[in-house]
Write a protein that holds these residues in place. Structure first.
Motif, PDB file in Angstrom:
ATOM      1  N   PRO A  38       9.690  -5.050 -10.262  1.00  0.00           N
ATOM      2  CA  PRO A  38      10.799  -4.152  -9.912  1.00  0.00           C
ATOM      3  C   PRO A  38      10.512  -3.239  -8.722  1.00  0.00           C
ATOM      4  N   HIS A  39       9.254  -3.166  -8.304  1.00  0.00           N
ATOM      5  CA  HIS A  39       8.889  -2.145  -7.325  1.00  0.00           C
ATOM      6  C   HIS A  39       8.412  -2.693  -5.987  1.00  0.00           C
ATOM      7  N   HIS A  40       8.029  -3.960  -5.934  1.00  0.00           N
ATOM      8  CA  HIS A  40       7.324  -4.433  -4.751  1.00  0.00           C
ATOM      9  C   HIS A  40       7.953  -5.718  -4.231  1.00  0.00           C
ATOM     10  N   GLU A  41       7.493  -6.124  -3.061  1.00  0.00           N
ATOM     11  CA  GLU A  41       8.019  -7.310  -2.398  1.00  0.00           C
ATOM     12  C   GLU A  41       7.675  -8.566  -3.205  1.00  0.00           C
ATOM     13  N   ALA A  42       8.694  -9.376  -3.482  1.00  0.00           N
ATOM     14  CA  ALA A  42       8.513 -10.548  -4.341  1.00  0.00           C
ATOM     15  C   ALA A  42       7.572 -11.570  -3.722  1.00  0.00           C
ATOM     16  N   ALA A  43       7.632 -11.761  -2.399  1.00  0.00           N
ATOM     17  CA  ALA A  43       6.798 -12.783  -1.761  1.00  0.00           C
ATOM     18  C   ALA A  43       5.314 -12.448  -1.913  1.00  0.00           C
ATOM     19  N   GLU A  95       0.562  -7.938   2.961  1.00  0.00           N
ATOM     20  CA  GLU A  95       0.532  -6.494   2.718  1.00  0.00           C
ATOM     21  C   GLU A  95       0.207  -5.731   3.996  1.00  0.00           C
ATOM     22  N   SER A  96      -0.623  -6.307   4.828  1.00  0.00           N
ATOM     23  CA  SER A  96      -1.025  -5.623   6.065  1.00  0.00           C
ATOM     24  C   SER A  96       0.030  -5.724   7.160  1.00  0.00           C
ATOM     25  N   PRO A 153      -2.482   3.679   4.681  1.00  0.00           N
ATOM     26  CA  PRO A 153      -2.211   4.489   3.487  1.00  0.00           C
ATOM     27  C   PRO A 153      -1.855   3.652   2.261  1.00  0.00           C
ATOM     28  N   HIS A 154      -2.828   2.873   1.756  1.00  0.00           N
ATOM     29  CA  HIS A 154      -2.587   2.061   0.570  1.00  0.00           C
ATOM     30  C   HIS A 154      -3.300   2.620  -0.650  1.00  0.00           C
ATOM     31  N   GLY A 155      -3.866   3.801  -0.568  1.00  0.00           N
ATOM     32  CA  GLY A 155      -4.550   4.384  -1.712  1.00  0.00           C
ATOM     33  C   GLY A 155      -5.910   3.746  -1.944  1.00  0.00           C
ATOM     34  N   ARG A 156      -6.449   3.949  -3.134  1.00  0.00           N
ATOM     35  CA  ARG A 156      -7.781   3.448  -3.468  1.00  0.00           C
ATOM     36  C   ARG A 156      -7.734   2.045  -4.052  1.00  0.00           C
ATOM     37  N   GLY A 157      -6.550   1.505  -4.242  1.00  0.00           N
ATOM     38  CA  GLY A 157      -6.445   0.169  -4.812  1.00  0.00           C
ATOM     39  C   GLY A 157      -7.147  -0.872  -3.982  1.00  0.00           C
ATOM     40  N   SER A 158      -7.013  -0.801  -2.666  1.00  0.00           N
ATOM     41  CA  SER A 158      -7.665  -1.779  -1.800  1.00  0.00           C
ATOM     42  C   SER A 158      -9.186  -1.670  -1.907  1.00  0.00           C
ATOM     43  N   GLU A 159      -9.699  -0.469  -2.181  1.00  0.00           N
ATOM     44  CA  GLU A 159     -11.143  -0.309  -2.355  1.00  0.00           C
ATOM     45  C   GLU A 159     -11.610  -1.052  -3.620  1.00  0.00           C
ATOM     46  N   HIS A 160     -10.836  -0.992  -4.685  1.00  0.00           N
ATOM     47  CA  HIS A 160     -11.197  -1.721  -5.902  1.00  0.00           C
ATOM     48  C   HIS A 160     -11.231  -3.226  -5.641  1.00  0.00           C
ATOM     49  N   ILE A 161     -10.263  -3.722  -4.871  1.00  0.00           N
ATOM     50  CA  ILE A 161     -10.255  -5.148  -4.546  1.00  0.00           C
ATOM     51  C   ILE A 161     -11.513  -5.517  -3.763  1.00  0.00           C
ATOM     52  N   ALA A 162     -11.832  -4.699  -2.756  1.00  0.00           N
ATOM     53  CA  ALA A 162     -12.992  -4.994  -1.906  1.00  0.00           C
ATOM     54  C   ALA A 162     -14.281  -4.992  -2.720  1.00  0.00           C
ATOM     55  N   ALA A 221      -0.244  -1.809  -4.500  1.00  0.00           N
ATOM     56  CA  ALA A 221       1.179  -2.118  -4.382  1.00  0.00           C
ATOM     57  C   ALA A 221       2.038  -0.929  -4.800  1.00  0.00           C
ATOM     58  N   LEU A 222       1.644  -0.241  -5.881  1.00  0.00           N
ATOM     59  CA  LEU A 222       2.409   0.924  -6.311  1.00  0.00           C
ATOM     60  C   LEU A 222       2.325   2.046  -5.289  1.00  0.00           C
ATOM     61  N   GLU A 223       1.153   2.181  -4.656  1.00  0.00           N
ATOM     62  CA  GLU A 223       1.018   3.192  -3.604  1.00  0.00           C
ATOM     63  C   GLU A 223       1.918   2.856  -2.419  1.00  0.00           C
ATOM     64  N   ARG A 224       1.948   1.576  -2.060  1.00  0.00           N
ATOM     65  CA  ARG A 224       2.849   1.160  -0.979  1.00  0.00           C
ATOM     66  C   ARG A 224       4.302   1.412  -1.360  1.00  0.00           C
ATOM     67  N   ALA A 225       4.640   1.137  -2.618  1.00  0.00           N
ATOM     68  CA  ALA A 225       6.014   1.386  -3.062  1.00  0.00           C
ATOM     69  C   ALA A 225       6.343   2.871  -2.983  1.00  0.00           C
ATOM     70  N   ARG A 226       5.362   3.716  -3.371  1.00  0.00           N
ATOM     71  CA  ARG A 226       5.590   5.160  -3.276  1.00  0.00           C
ATOM     72  C   ARG A 226       5.776   5.594  -1.830  1.00  0.00           C
ATOM     73  N   ILE A 227       4.922   5.079  -0.952  1.00  0.00           N
ATOM     74  CA  ILE A 227       5.043   5.420   0.466  1.00  0.00           C
ATOM     75  C   ILE A 227       6.391   4.967   1.013  1.00  0.00           C
ATOM     76  N   ARG A 228       6.801   3.767   0.592  1.00  0.00           N
ATOM     77  CA  ARG A 228       8.091   3.255   1.055  1.00  0.00           C
ATOM     78  C   ARG A 228       9.246   4.122   0.537  1.00  0.00           C
ATOM     79  N   ARG A 229       9.142   4.536  -0.741  1.00  0.00           N
ATOM     80  CA  ARG A 229      10.182   5.412  -1.280  1.00  0.00           C
ATOM     81  C   ARG A 229      10.208   6.752  -0.565  1.00  0.00           C
ATOM     82  N   ASP A 230       9.003   7.286  -0.289  1.00  0.00           N
ATOM     83  CA  ASP A 230       8.949   8.559   0.437  1.00  0.00           C
ATOM     84  C   ASP A 230       9.549   8.420   1.828  1.00  0.00           C
ATOM     85  N   ALA A 231       9.237   7.287   2.483  1.00  0.00           N
ATOM     86  CA  ALA A 231       9.799   7.067   3.824  1.00  0.00           C
ATOM     87  C   ALA A 231      11.319   6.925   3.756  1.00  0.00           C
TER      88      ALA A 231
END
Length: 484
Positions: A38-43, A95-96, A153-162, A221-231
């Motif tokens: 419900p929050h992020h890009e389907a692709a 995502e990038s 600005p993707h938050g710390r999620g990308s750090e967990h992936i790395a 993804a949730l951080e990106r969704a938040r940033i997108r909502r803020d924008a």
């Protein structure tokens, strides 16, 4: 040496561990899909979750060892694992914002899968080395891509992936090192799924990537969704502000148009009858001159003076109306220039009726300023309005004082007009400088004079004020700031 590294056993069934890993990847992929849909890009979600699903199927195929030919339980699942990791790489590229990167990824994955399915089958001794090296390369690629995403600005999620995929690559590196030693010695080639410590480190790496990698992707993804909502909220707020500003501007323009229409109506009403009176007086004076009534020269002069007075009143009304409808209503900033104060006073006094002008007592002894930054035409109109009012409302023959003085706090030039008239009624004082404000004094007025005075001073950064004059009358002050 190689036997020491590969022979210690771990008391856990390898097939069970692989099966559980497959379940973890499938469940986590489904959970990620449900959370983010419900929050992020389907692709992007489809690529990431699809890649996880393919890896989960890969682990299930590994558990079929002994039931299917070795090729189908080694090389095929490895190639599918590379495909799953490639899909996740495509998701990170999306995502990038570098959506074109998926082409490079899929070409590299196709080449890697081809190497696994051909060379891996042809070189049994080095099969595990080849498979592991390609898996490490894919995991490192994902980790590097996640690190790059972390710069945005993707938050710390990308750090967990790395971190999770770096751990997976590190655990696989240990297994490759063991396999290289075994293959180089030529003395021992363990079965592919022997329950050795290095294998279970690889399984642990897969578990970490399967859990923390997915958790990191959800956070990112949730951080990106938040940033997108803020924008979007910022864009909406900006649009609303622009709309509000446009509506306010339209309201101001409508108000100014209404004011202009009213000013024109007032001007037409105020000018029409005086013009008729002036015309009648001039015609009467002209008729008397034509018949040669020299004995009535005084009467002719009186009629001419009356016509001149009416015309002067008309000129003042026109000046006030034009100032209110053009210069004062303009949005263009005022461009004051240095002007001589004495010249300003002479011009303002010159606009008055000569018979009334002698009543004005001029006092500039309290001022040392010789020049000031102003629009001399507008300041002339402001002073003329104050002087005309003072002369009109004061008793006949009483003096009107025009004084110019310096002001230190705040720094400026003060023009004062003092009269001995009836003063200002208490109910009028709060709205004295408002448009349309008129007192009950019996003189014709449309309430423009003092309004124009105040607007002129505001355009100069100054102000107009009123104070009572003891024992009787009014004091009008114009404060004009002095620029250093």
């Amino acid at each position: 040496m190689s036997e020491y590294l590969v022979m210690p056993l771990v008391p856990l069934d390898t097939q069970t561990a692989l099966y559980l890993l497959g379940v973890v990847y499938l469940l986590m992929s489904g959970l990620v899909w449900m959370i983010l849909r419900p929050h992020h890009e389907a692709a992007a979600i489809s690529l990431w979750c699809g890649g996880g699903g393919v890896v989960g199927i890969t682990y299930f195929i590994f558990t079929l060892g002994g039931l299917l030919p070795a090729y189908w339980t080694t090389q095929v699942p490895v190639s599918l694992g590379l495909l799953g990791m490639g899909l996740r790489l495509c998701a990170l590229y999306r995502e990038s914002g570098r959506e074109g990167g998926w082409r490079v990824v899929m070409v590299a994955v196709a080449i890697a899968m081809l190497l696994v399915l051909t060379l891996g089958a042809a070189m049994p001794s080095w099969r595990r080395v080849l498979n592991g090296t390609l898996m490490i390369a894919a995991a490192v690629w994902i980790a590097v891509m996640a690190v790059r995403l972390g710069r945005f600005p993707h938050g710390r999620g990308s750090e967990h992936i790395a971190v999770s995929y770096a751990f997976f690559a590190g655990s696989y590196s240990l297994r490759i090192g063991v396999s290289v030693l075994a293959a180089a010695s030529g003395t021992y080639v363990p079965p592919n799924l022997a329950p050795t410590l290095d294998l279970f480190l690889v399984l642990a790496g897969g578990l970490v990537a399967g859990i923390f990698g997915n958790v990191g992707y959800v956070g990112m993804a949730l951080e990106r969704a938040r940033i997108r909502r803020d924008a979007q909220a910022a864009d909406l707020a900006r649009e609303q502000a622009q709309r509000s500003a446009a509506e306010a501007r339209a309201a101001v323009l409508a108000e100014r148009l209404a004011e202009r229409d009213e000013f024109v109506r007032v001007l037409a009403h105020e000018v029409r009858q005086p013009l008729n009176n002036a015309s009648a007086a001039l015609q009467s004076a002209g008729a008397a001159l034509q018949v040669g009534e020299m004995s009535d020269a005084g009467e002719v002069q009186a009629r001419l003076h009356r016509a001149q007075k009416v015309i002067s009143h008309i000129v003042g009304s026109i000046d006030n109306t034009l100032a209110a409808t053009t210069v004062l209503a303009s949005e263009q900033p005022l461009a004051p220039r240095d002007a001589d104060v004495n010249v300003l006073l002479e011009m303002a006094l010159g606009d008055l009726d000569p018979q009334q002008r002698v009543r004005v007592l001029r006092d500039a002894s309290s001022s040392h300023a010789r020049t000031a930054a102003m629009d001399i035409g507008l300041m002339r109109l402001a002073l003329r309005n104050l002087l005309s009012n003072a002369l009109a409302y004061s008793p006949r023959g009483s003096p009107v004082v025009l004084q110019v003085s310096d002001s230190d706090e705040p720094l400026g030039l003060v023009f004062e007009v003092r009269d001995q008239g009836p003063g200002i009624a208490p109910e009028m004082r709060d709205r004295l400088f408002q448009r349309g404000a008129r007192g009950d004094h019996g003189l014709p007025s449309h309430g423009l004079g003092l309004y124009v005075v105040q607007q002129i001073m505001l355009r100069h950064g100054g102000r107009a004020s009123w104070a009572p004059h003891e024992p009787q009358g009014s004091v009008f002050r114009l404060w004009l700031p002095l620029v250093d």
